[in-house]
Structure formats: C-alpha cells, structure tokens
Scaffold this motif. Sequence first.
Motif, PDB file in Angstrom:
ATOM      1  N   ILE A   1      36.386  51.342  38.998  1.00  0.00           N
ATOM      2  CA  ILE A   1      36.738  49.963  39.386  1.00  0.00           C
ATOM      3  C   ILE A   1      36.302  48.984  38.304  1.00  0.00           C
ATOM      4  O   ILE A   1      37.054  48.065  37.940  1.00  0.00           O
ATOM      5  CB  ILE A   1      36.101  49.615  40.746  1.00  0.00           C
ATOM      6  CG1 ILE A   1      36.685  50.518  41.846  1.00  0.00           C
ATOM      7  CG2 ILE A   1      36.329  48.145  41.092  1.00  0.00           C
ATOM      8  CD1 ILE A   1      35.876  50.531  43.131  1.00  0.00           C
ATOM      9  N   ILE A   2      35.113  49.173  37.762  1.00  0.00           N
ATOM     10  CA  ILE A   2      34.634  48.299  36.682  1.00  0.00           C
ATOM     11  C   ILE A   2      35.571  48.395  35.482  1.00  0.00           C
ATOM     12  O   ILE A   2      35.952  47.384  34.890  1.00  0.00           O
ATOM     13  CB  ILE A   2      33.184  48.666  36.299  1.00  0.00           C
ATOM     14  CG1 ILE A   2      32.235  48.278  37.433  1.00  0.00           C
ATOM     15  CG2 ILE A   2      32.775  47.987  34.996  1.00  0.00           C
ATOM     16  CD1 ILE A   2      30.841  48.887  37.313  1.00  0.00           C
ATOM     17  N   GLY A   3      35.971  49.612  35.117  1.00  0.00           N
ATOM     18  CA  GLY A   3      36.900  49.786  33.996  1.00  0.00           C
ATOM     19  C   GLY A   3      38.229  49.096  34.245  1.00  0.00           C
ATOM     20  O   GLY A   3      38.792  48.452  33.357  1.00  0.00           O
ATOM     21  N   ALA A   4      38.734  49.233  35.470  1.00  0.00           N
ATOM     22  CA  ALA A   4      39.992  48.556  35.815  1.00  0.00           C
ATOM     23  C   ALA A   4      39.811  47.046  35.782  1.00  0.00           C
ATOM     24  O   ALA A   4      40.717  46.314  35.369  1.00  0.00           O
ATOM     25  CB  ALA A   4      40.471  49.010  37.195  1.00  0.00           C
ATOM     26  N   GLY A   5      38.640  46.562  36.204  1.00  0.00           N
ATOM     27  CA  GLY A   5      38.360  45.123  36.149  1.00  0.00           C
ATOM     28  C   GLY A   5      38.344  44.610  34.719  1.00  0.00           C
ATOM     29  O   GLY A   5      38.929  43.570  34.419  1.00  0.00           O
ATOM     30  N   ILE A   6      37.673  45.339  33.843  1.00  0.00           N
ATOM     31  CA  ILE A   6      37.649  44.942  32.425  1.00  0.00           C
ATOM     32  C   ILE A   6      39.074  44.859  31.902  1.00  0.00           C
ATOM     33  O   ILE A   6      39.457  43.876  31.255  1.00  0.00           O
ATOM     34  CB  ILE A   6      36.820  45.943  31.584  1.00  0.00           C
ATOM     35  CG1 ILE A   6      35.342  45.851  31.940  1.00  0.00           C
ATOM     36  CG2 ILE A   6      37.019  45.690  30.091  1.00  0.00           C
ATOM     37  CD1 ILE A   6      34.495  46.948  31.324  1.00  0.00           C
ATOM     38  N   ASN A   7      39.866  45.888  32.164  1.00  0.00           N
ATOM     39  CA  ASN A   7      41.248  45.915  31.696  1.00  0.00           C
ATOM     40  C   ASN A   7      42.045  44.727  32.231  1.00  0.00           C
ATOM     41  O   ASN A   7      42.754  44.047  31.479  1.00  0.00           O
ATOM     42  CB  ASN A   7      41.901  47.237  32.113  1.00  0.00           C
ATOM     43  CG  ASN A   7      43.290  47.376  31.564  1.00  0.00           C
ATOM     44  OD1 ASN A   7      43.506  47.224  30.367  1.00  0.00           O
ATOM     45  ND2 ASN A   7      44.247  47.650  32.430  1.00  0.00           N
ATOM     46  N   GLN A   8      41.935  44.467  33.520  1.00  0.00           N
ATOM     47  CA  GLN A   8      42.668  43.341  34.117  1.00  0.00           C
ATOM     48  C   GLN A   8      42.208  42.003  33.525  1.00  0.00           C
ATOM     49  O   GLN A   8      43.028  41.162  33.162  1.00  0.00           O
ATOM     50  CB  GLN A   8      42.447  43.314  35.638  1.00  0.00           C
ATOM     51  CG  GLN A   8      43.255  44.334  36.403  1.00  0.00           C
ATOM     52  CD  GLN A   8      44.708  43.941  36.520  1.00  0.00           C
ATOM     53  OE1 GLN A   8      45.049  42.777  36.642  1.00  0.00           O
ATOM     54  NE2 GLN A   8      45.573  44.939  36.475  1.00  0.00           N
ATOM     55  N   PHE A   9      40.905  41.791  33.456  1.00  0.00           N
ATOM     56  CA  PHE A   9      40.385  40.507  32.987  1.00  0.00           C
ATOM     57  C   PHE A   9      40.733  40.256  31.523  1.00  0.00           C
ATOM     58  O   PHE A   9      41.073  39.135  31.146  1.00  0.00           O
ATOM     59  CB  PHE A   9      38.869  40.422  33.179  1.00  0.00           C
ATOM     60  CG  PHE A   9      38.412  40.522  34.617  1.00  0.00           C
ATOM     61  CD1 PHE A   9      39.253  40.226  35.671  1.00  0.00           C
ATOM     62  CD2 PHE A   9      37.126  40.934  34.910  1.00  0.00           C
ATOM     63  CE1 PHE A   9      38.829  40.324  37.000  1.00  0.00           C
ATOM     64  CE2 PHE A   9      36.680  41.032  36.227  1.00  0.00           C
ATOM     65  CZ  PHE A   9      37.529  40.727  37.264  1.00  0.00           C
ATOM     66  N   LEU A  10      40.669  41.305  30.701  1.00  0.00           N
ATOM     67  CA  LEU A  10      40.977  41.118  29.283  1.00  0.00           C
ATOM     68  C   LEU A  10      42.475  40.961  29.036  1.00  0.00           C
ATOM     69  O   LEU A  10      42.886  40.198  28.162  1.00  0.00           O
ATOM     70  CB  LEU A  10      40.437  42.288  28.455  1.00  0.00           C
ATOM     71  CG  LEU A  10      38.925  42.349  28.279  1.00  0.00           C
ATOM     72  CD1 LEU A  10      38.530  43.608  27.515  1.00  0.00           C
ATOM     73  CD2 LEU A  10      38.390  41.106  27.579  1.00  0.00           C
ATOM     74  N   ASN A  11      43.288  41.682  29.791  1.00  0.00           N
ATOM     75  CA  ASN A  11      44.728  41.661  29.535  1.00  0.00           C
ATOM     76  C   ASN A  11      45.490  40.602  30.324  1.00  0.00           C
ATOM     77  O   ASN A  11      46.525  40.124  29.850  1.00  0.00           O
ATOM     78  CB  ASN A  11      45.326  43.044  29.798  1.00  0.00           C
ATOM     79  CG  ASN A  11      44.850  44.053  28.790  1.00  0.00           C
ATOM     80  OD1 ASN A  11      44.827  43.782  27.600  1.00  0.00           O
ATOM     81  ND2 ASN A  11      44.425  45.210  29.249  1.00  0.00           N
ATOM     82  N   ARG A  12      45.021  40.248  31.494  1.00  0.00           N
ATOM     83  CA  ARG A  12      45.721  39.267  32.328  1.00  0.00           C
ATOM     84  C   ARG A  12      44.950  37.968  32.459  1.00  0.00           C
ATOM     85  O   ARG A  12      45.524  36.945  32.811  1.00  0.00           O
ATOM     86  CB  ARG A  12      45.970  39.845  33.720  1.00  0.00           C
ATOM     87  CG  ARG A  12      46.838  41.087  33.676  1.00  0.00           C
ATOM     88  CD  ARG A  12      47.389  41.433  34.990  1.00  0.00           C
ATOM     89  NE  ARG A  12      48.255  40.338  35.428  1.00  0.00           N
ATOM     90  CZ  ARG A  12      48.615  40.132  36.666  1.00  0.00           C
ATOM     91  NH1 ARG A  12      48.192  40.928  37.604  1.00  0.00           N
ATOM     92  NH2 ARG A  12      49.400  39.132  36.984  1.00  0.00           N
ATOM     93  N   GLY A  13      43.653  38.035  32.272  1.00  0.00           N
ATOM     94  CA  GLY A  13      42.794  36.883  32.505  1.00  0.00           C
ATOM     95  C   GLY A  13      42.231  36.939  33.909  1.00  0.00           C
ATOM     96  O   GLY A  13      42.874  37.453  34.835  1.00  0.00           O
ATOM     97  N   PHE A  14      41.027  36.432  34.074  1.00  0.00           N
ATOM     98  CA  PHE A  14      40.373  36.463  35.376  1.00  0.00           C
ATOM     99  C   PHE A  14      41.188  35.736  36.446  1.00  0.00           C
ATOM    100  O   PHE A  14      41.388  36.275  37.535  1.00  0.00           O
ATOM    101  CB  PHE A  14      38.953  35.887  35.273  1.00  0.00           C
ATOM    102  CG  PHE A  14      38.200  35.947  36.554  1.00  0.00           C
ATOM    103  CD1 PHE A  14      37.567  37.119  36.937  1.00  0.00           C
ATOM    104  CD2 PHE A  14      38.108  34.843  37.392  1.00  0.00           C
ATOM    105  CE1 PHE A  14      36.861  37.199  38.137  1.00  0.00           C
ATOM    106  CE2 PHE A  14      37.412  34.909  38.585  1.00  0.00           C
ATOM    107  CZ  PHE A  14      36.784  36.085  38.963  1.00  0.00           C
ATOM    108  N   PRO A  15      41.705  34.514  36.168  1.00  0.00           N
ATOM    109  CA  PRO A  15      42.434  33.803  37.230  1.00  0.00           C
ATOM    110  C   PRO A  15      43.671  34.543  37.720  1.00  0.00           C
ATOM    111  O   PRO A  15      44.025  34.461  38.889  1.00  0.00           O
ATOM    112  CB  PRO A  15      42.820  32.472  36.580  1.00  0.00           C
ATOM    113  CG  PRO A  15      41.852  32.282  35.469  1.00  0.00           C
ATOM    114  CD  PRO A  15      41.556  33.673  34.972  1.00  0.00           C
TER     115      PRO A  15
END
Length: 196
Positions: A18-32
């Motif tokens: 889940i942490i890895g998927a979060g990093i990927n999402q936040f870096l590629n899509r942005g947190f918002p």
Amino acid sequence: TALDATTTDQTEQNRLRIIGAGINQFLNRGFPESSIEEIITDSGVDPEVARGLFPTKYDVLKVLGDLNKMAATGMLDGVTAESELPSNDEILARVADFFESMVASGAPAGIAPQAMGLSLFDEGVNAIMQDVIVALRGSWVKLAVRMKAAGRLPEGTEPEDVANTFFTLVIAFMTSNMIAALSAGNLRRGRLAVLA
C-alpha cells in the motif's frame, strides 16, 4: 507461534504494498488527485484489509512523512555524533548527496516538496508536515550547536538561524532537483564559487 509470525509478515507485506502504491500515486498523479481507493486497487491488497491498515490517503502520507523524518534525522544525527565533525563543506556535500539520492531512488522523499506546498492549503497535510519539520529542525539545531562548539560558525551566530537556513536550502534543493535537474554537484560548485 508460527501462525503469529506469518500473520505479522503478511500484514507488513500488505503495508509495504500500500505504501508503494501510495508513493506511485502521489508522485505520478499528485496527492490531491489521488484517492485511497486507487491506492488500494494499485496495491492489490484486499480492500477490507487495506482499509483496516490505511483508512485514508492521509494515513499513507503520514507513514511516508515518518519514513522521511526517520531517514533525514538519522543522517543528520549521525553526522552530529561523529567523533570528528566533518568540515562545513563536507556537511553540505553529504546533505545534498543524501537528499539527491533519496529523490532519485523514488523514495518517499520525492513527495516532500509537493507536501510542503500542499500544507499551505490542506490542514491534514499541514499537520503531517509540521511533525516532520519539527523533527528535522531539531536535528539541524543539534548539528548547528555542535558546529558552533567546534568554532565552525562566526561569533554571535545563533544555531537556530543556521538550522533554519539549512532546512530552507534542503527544501529548495530537493524541489530544484526534481523540477530542473539541479544536482548536488551543481550546488557544491556554485556554493564554492560564491563563498570563494
């Protein structure tokens, strides 16, 4: 027991996914633009299990903030604890190299500049970043106090001022590294030229 160890191992594997998927999402899509649903889907972890571990995307960001905090304070506290304090130039070089490698590795540090900006508008992100900032500033102050005691700072210099300057430079460097490919070498050469 073996069953407890297996359950603990599986829980940790799920957390890491889940942490890895979060990093990927936040870096590629942005947190918002990221959602906990997308993070869970990307992680491949059973949604019910995942929500038990991370109910919101802020919970994922909190863990990433804690990882950044531990890595950065560990590095700074390690420099401070060395029996012979490195030169000021060496301290700056190590710090720049450390943060450059953290950003390049895809580690949670790459989220820090984004989270700093978002903390201006998002109270949840701000609370997470305040925790990280307090810890980092504390490590910088300890290092600056040691630098002052070693006679490495001009008379009358306040360690808190040095800590604030270092902290600000690190955030600016990380952001510039990500946006404009500014390297630790660029920073080192420019600093040496300006202060020569």
